[in-house]
Design an enzyme around this catalytic site. Structure first.
Site: not given
Ligand code: AMP
Length: 213
Positions: A13, A86, A125, A158, A169
């Protein structure tokens, strides 16, 4: 034009969203990037989000929705939403926020890949904390190891891409985010599934055709 990129962690994404922003003039709004920035800056939002992110759990809906409402209010026109919504609660809140702005979700692109592929992608990554660019040491390496092609920043693995957190996750995605597919399929014209186990450029070409049409 509001486009949602939906799909599990590691499906691409962020990579595809950044390329669409560059190529088609969208603003790429990644809630994960906004939260990581808040953490780096040590803001109250960042401190609140930290524990959830480190465990691979979702940050509570009200925190995220407030953050997105603010960000969307400052934008206009073409937006790619990456990592939001989400949960079904977030999707409902998004519909309300957009309705207040006289807008609506225009497209939902569902990026799909097998868990094995996702695990491999997440382990390889590397991301740039300075500009948000994403690489993969196996499939999409930077020109110089450890250095961002775009801004020269030092790439990081990360902390939530380490194996224990990744398993959580993926589980959180299956239980809390996948129900969104059914939520958006109630408006069938919105949703297009795209096979995401292909090279980055091939997927990007398909997305551009889709969003242009
Ligand atoms: P991502 O970079 O999108 O994988 O997000 C990393 C982390 O940020 C996720 O594992 C969640 O802990 C938090 N996070 C990001 N977007 C959301 C969302 N829309 N709702 C809840 N937590 C989020």
């Amino acid at each position: 034009m509001i486009v949602i990129l939906l799909g599990p962690p590691g499906v691409g994404k962020g990579t595809q969203g950044a390329l669409l922003a560059e190529g088609l003039g969208y603003t790429h709004l990644s809630t994960g990037d906004l939260l990581r920035q808040a953490r780096r800056e040590g803001t109250p939002l960042g401190r609140e989000a930290q524990g959830y992110m480190d465990r691979g759990e979702l940050v509570p809906d009200e925190v995220i929705v407030g953050m997105v409402r603010e960000a969307l209010g400052a934008l206009g026109g073409k937006v790619i939403l990456d990592g939001f919504p989400r949960t079904v609660g977030q999707a409902e809140a998004l519909d309300e926020v957009l309705a207040e702005m006289g807008a609506a979700v225009d497209r939902v692109v569902l990026l799909e890949a097998d868990d094995q592929v996702l695990l491999q992608r997440l382990s390889g990554r590397r991301s740039c904390p300075d500009c948000g660019a994403v690489y993969n040491v196996h499939f999409n390496p930077p020109r110089e190891a450890g250095r961002c092609d775009r801004c020269g920043g030092t790439l990081v693995h990360r902390s939530d891409d380490h194996p224990e957190t990744v398993a959580n996750r993926l589980e959180v995605y299956r239980t809390q985010t996948e129900p969104l597919v059914a939520y958006y399929r109630r408006r069938p014209e919105l949703v297009t599934a795209v096979a995401a186990e292909r090279p980055v450029a091939e997927i990007q070409a398909e997305l551009r055709r889709l969003l242009a049409g």
